[in-house]
Design a protein around this motif. Structure first.
Motif, PDB file in Angstrom:
ATOM      1  N   TRP A   1       0.811  -1.223   0.000  1.00 19.91           N
ATOM      2  CA  TRP A   1       0.000   0.000   0.000  1.00 19.91           C
ATOM      3  C   TRP A   1       0.845   1.275   0.000  1.00 19.91           C
TER       4      TRP A   1
ATOM      5  N   PHE B   1       2.053   1.760  -3.496  1.00 19.72           N
ATOM      6  CA  PHE B   1       0.941   2.117  -4.376  1.00 19.72           C
ATOM      7  C   PHE B   1       0.607   3.598  -4.239  1.00 19.72           C
ATOM      8  N   PHE B   2       0.521   4.101  -2.995  1.00 16.87           N
ATOM      9  CA  PHE B   2       0.194   5.512  -2.773  1.00 16.87           C
ATOM     10  C   PHE B   2       1.334   6.423  -3.229  1.00 16.87           C
TER      11      PHE B   2
ATOM     12  N   CYS C   1       2.378  10.053  -9.939  1.00 13.55           N
ATOM     13  CA  CYS C   1       1.608  10.222 -11.174  1.00 13.55           C
ATOM     14  C   CYS C   1       0.763  11.495 -11.117  1.00 13.55           C
ATOM     15  N   GLY C   2       0.189  11.775  -9.964  1.00 12.11           N
ATOM     16  CA  GLY C   2      -0.598  12.997  -9.812  1.00 12.11           C
ATOM     17  C   GLY C   2       0.252  14.241 -10.000  1.00 12.11           C
TER      18      GLY C   2
ATOM     19  N   THR D   1       3.376   5.794  -5.740  1.00 21.92           N
ATOM     20  CA  THR D   1       3.267   5.798  -7.198  1.00 21.92           C
ATOM     21  C   THR D   1       2.114   6.675  -7.650  1.00 21.92           C
ATOM     22  N   LEU D   2       0.985   6.570  -6.950  1.00 16.07           N
ATOM     23  CA  LEU D   2      -0.179   7.382  -7.279  1.00 16.07           C
ATOM     24  C   LEU D   2       0.126   8.872  -7.082  1.00 16.07           C
ATOM     25  N   ALA D   3       0.812   9.220  -6.010  1.00 16.08           N
ATOM     26  CA  ALA D   3       1.189  10.615  -5.759  1.00 16.08           C
ATOM     27  C   ALA D   3       2.144  11.117  -6.842  1.00 16.08           C
TER      28      ALA D   3
END
Length: 79
Positions: A3, A6-7, A13-14, A9-11
């Motif tokens: 997790w 994942f967060f 990308c954002g 990577t998401l941050a």
């Protein structure tokens, strides 16, 4: 551990998407400012052309009224 990665990577990308959008906005602002500058120059040229075209007409109107341009002061005719 899945997790947090994942967060993260998401941050990332954002932030990357926001960076791309910021660059696009900057480019559009530059293009818009060029268009405004060009339009301003064209308006200035048109106003100068209009002023040049109006001078003979103003001279004819003043001649038909019996006075020369610039003779009027404060809205009253000179004597």
């Amino acid at each position: 551990m899945l997790w947090p990665m994942f967060f993260l990577t998401l941050a990332f990308c954002g932030i990357a998407v926001l960076g791309v959008l910021a660059v696009r906005v900057g480019l559009e602002v530059r293009r818009f400012s060029r268009a405004v500058g060009d339009s301003s120059e064209r308006i200035t040229r048109a106003a100068e052309n209009l002023e040049r075209a109006a001078m003979p007409l103003a001279g004819r109107a003043a001649a038909s009224a019996g006075n020369r341009p610039g003779d009027e002061r404060d809205g009253q005719r000179g004597s």
